[in-house]
Design an enzyme around this catalytic site. Structure first.
Site, PDB file in Angstrom:
ATOM      1  N   ASN A  25       1.037  -1.200   0.061  1.00  0.00           N
ATOM      2  CA  ASN A  25      -0.070  -0.021  -0.105  1.00  0.00           C
ATOM      3  C   ASN A  25       0.851   1.309   0.070  1.00  0.00           C
ATOM      4  O   ASN A  25       0.401   2.155  -0.866  1.00  0.00           O
ATOM      5  CB  ASN A  25      -0.983   0.064   1.337  1.00  0.00           C
ATOM      6  CG  ASN A  25      -2.231  -0.980   0.853  1.00  0.00           C
ATOM      7  OD1 ASN A  25      -3.026  -0.452   0.127  1.00  0.00           O
ATOM      8  ND2 ASN A  25      -2.390  -2.061   1.562  1.00  0.00           N
ATOM      9  N   HIS A 120      -8.023  -1.084   5.771  1.00  0.00           N
ATOM     10  CA  HIS A 120      -8.624  -2.196   6.434  1.00  0.00           C
ATOM     11  C   HIS A 120      -9.091  -3.300   5.415  1.00  0.00           C
ATOM     12  O   HIS A 120      -9.831  -2.828   4.668  1.00  0.00           O
ATOM     13  CB  HIS A 120      -9.518  -2.132   7.596  1.00  0.00           C
ATOM     14  CG  HIS A 120     -10.074  -3.265   8.251  1.00  0.00           C
ATOM     15  ND1 HIS A 120      -9.152  -3.868   9.529  1.00  0.00           N
ATOM     16  CD2 HIS A 120     -10.995  -4.091   8.232  1.00  0.00           C
ATOM     17  CE1 HIS A 120      -9.596  -4.914   9.725  1.00  0.00           C
ATOM     18  NE2 HIS A 120     -10.845  -5.034   9.082  1.00  0.00           N
ATOM     19  N   GLU A 154     -11.243   4.640  18.949  1.00  0.00           N
ATOM     20  CA  GLU A 154     -11.774   3.215  18.915  1.00  0.00           C
ATOM     21  C   GLU A 154     -11.154   2.448  17.717  1.00  0.00           C
ATOM     22  O   GLU A 154     -11.276   2.996  16.650  1.00  0.00           O
ATOM     23  CB  GLU A 154     -13.114   3.225  18.916  1.00  0.00           C
ATOM     24  CG  GLU A 154     -13.892   1.835  19.474  1.00  0.00           C
ATOM     25  CD  GLU A 154     -15.408   2.075  18.950  1.00  0.00           C
ATOM     26  OE1 GLU A 154     -16.134   0.828  19.109  1.00  0.00           O
ATOM     27  OE2 GLU A 154     -16.020   3.111  19.216  1.00  0.00           O
ATOM     28  N   GLU A 185      -7.345  -2.217  -2.455  1.00  0.00           N
ATOM     29  CA  GLU A 185      -6.728  -1.514  -1.575  1.00  0.00           C
ATOM     30  C   GLU A 185      -5.785  -0.461  -2.457  1.00  0.00           C
ATOM     31  O   GLU A 185      -5.868   0.755  -2.099  1.00  0.00           O
ATOM     32  CB  GLU A 185      -5.835  -2.248  -0.601  1.00  0.00           C
ATOM     33  CG  GLU A 185      -6.632  -3.079   0.348  1.00  0.00           C
ATOM     34  CD  GLU A 185      -5.833  -3.910   1.298  1.00  0.00           C
ATOM     35  OE1 GLU A 185      -4.915  -3.360   1.767  1.00  0.00           O
ATOM     36  OE2 GLU A 185      -6.293  -5.053   1.543  1.00  0.00           O
TER      37      GLU A 185
HETATM   38  C1  GAR Z   1      -3.342  -4.969   3.868  1.00  0.00           C
HETATM   39  O1  GAR Z   1      -4.066  -5.720   3.373  1.00  0.00           O
HETATM   40  C2  GAR Z   1      -3.892  -4.015   4.914  1.00  0.00           C
HETATM   41  O2  GAR Z   1      -5.368  -3.879   4.567  1.00  0.00           O
HETATM   42  C3  GAR Z   1      -3.746  -4.902   6.195  1.00  0.00           C
HETATM   43  O3  GAR Z   1      -2.329  -5.431   5.945  1.00  0.00           O
HETATM   44  C4  GAR Z   1      -2.262  -5.575   4.578  1.00  0.00           C
HETATM   45  C5  GAR Z   1      -0.793  -4.875   4.613  1.00  0.00           C
HETATM   46  O4  GAR Z   1      -0.274  -4.874   3.266  1.00  0.00           O
HETATM   47  N1  GAR Z   1      -4.094  -4.098   7.093  1.00  0.00           N
HETATM   48  C6  GAR Z   1      -4.711  -4.664   8.444  1.00  0.00           C
HETATM   49  O5  GAR Z   1      -5.088  -5.505   8.574  1.00  0.00           O
HETATM   50  C7  GAR Z   1      -4.721  -3.635   9.452  1.00  0.00           C
HETATM   51  N2  GAR Z   1      -5.556  -3.949  10.617  1.00  0.00           N
HETATM   52  P1  GAR Z   1       1.043  -4.274   2.667  1.00  0.00           P
HETATM   53  O6  GAR Z   1       1.875  -4.045   3.591  1.00  0.00           O
HETATM   54  O7  GAR Z   1       1.485  -4.964   1.349  1.00  0.00           O
HETATM   55  O8  GAR Z   1       0.424  -2.865   2.413  1.00  0.00           O
END
Ligand code: GAR
Length: 212
Positions: A25, A120, A154, A185
């Site tokens: 991301n 998320h 929260e 994402e």
């Molecule tokens: C992504 O899928 C993001 O949505 C998730 O971690 C991954 C990170 O991927 N985040 C969560 O679960 C937060 N609760 P990345 O390091 O390749 O961006």
């Protein structure tokens, strides 16, 4: 009681990305900036993990990085206070949590009210917390997706900025669903950051309005 309205700033933004892992991301946001699709620059990539691949990627892209080890701080508050101090020094306008697998303290949230975004891998308020994709597969929903939201105290409950929906197939595994969601994402996170610095996000109560 009078409702307080927040409007995101229209300016060239200074962004910090916080990550704990792979950093795809972060890459999507940075690519969008490099291509001129977002009026902002990344001034810091921070991680709680020294060996996060995303941190290495940031170095290769010539960005400033910082790692602080949570174990060398007495508690969560002092750890977050140290991060906030760094961010203030750099005059950061927006903090993007991008796979940052630590819950941030109220101290951090309050220092950057409506200036922290998170992504998320589910359609919040469904499936908050860890392993959102596994939760969706096990529950048997037909659709899931991704949510970009502002971070309030929260966990996974701040105002929703953008969402994208994907189908869930009955032979999906956590991994196949995660891959389908991740593709979305990478579209909606840069888009949310773009809208932010176009001054087009307004938070009224717990709702985000996207202005024309
Ligand atoms: C992504 O899928 C993001 O949505 C998730 O971690 C991954 C990170 O991927 N985040 C969560 O679960 C937060 N609760 P990345 O390091 O390749 O961006």
């Amino acid at each position: 009681m009078e409702e307080k309205v927040f409007r995101s700033p229209k300016k060239r933004g200074r962004v910090a990305v916080l990550l704990s892992g792979r950093g795809s991301n972060f890459r999507a946001i940075h690519d969008a900036m490099s291509e001129g699709r977002i009026n902002a620059e990344i001034v810091l990539v921070f991680s709680n993990k020294a060996d996060a691949p995303g941190l290495q990627m940031a170095r290769e892209r010539g960005l400033d990085t910082l790692h602080l080890d949570p174990k060398s701080f007495p508690d969560k508050e002092s750890y977050d206070a140290a991060i906030v101090e760094e961010l203030k020094k750099l005059k950061v306008d927006l903090v993007c949590l991008a796979g940052y697998m630590k819950i941030i303290t109220p101290l951090f949230c309050q220092a950057y009210r409506n200036q922290i975004m998170n992504i998320h891998p589910a359609l919040l308020p469904s499936f908050p917390g860890l392993h959102a994709q596994r939760q969706a597969v096990e529950y048997g929903v037909r659709y899931s997706g991704a949510t970009v939201h502002f971070v309030w105290e929260e966990v996974d409950a701040g105002p929703i900025i953008l969402q994208a929906v994907v189908p869930v197939y009955q032979d999906d595994t956590e991994e196949t669903l995660a891959e389908r969601i991740l593709e979305q994402e990478h579209k909606i996170y840069p888009e949310a950051v773009r809208l932010y610095f176009e001054g087009r996000l307004e938070v009224r109560g717990r709702k985000v309005y996207i202005l024309d």
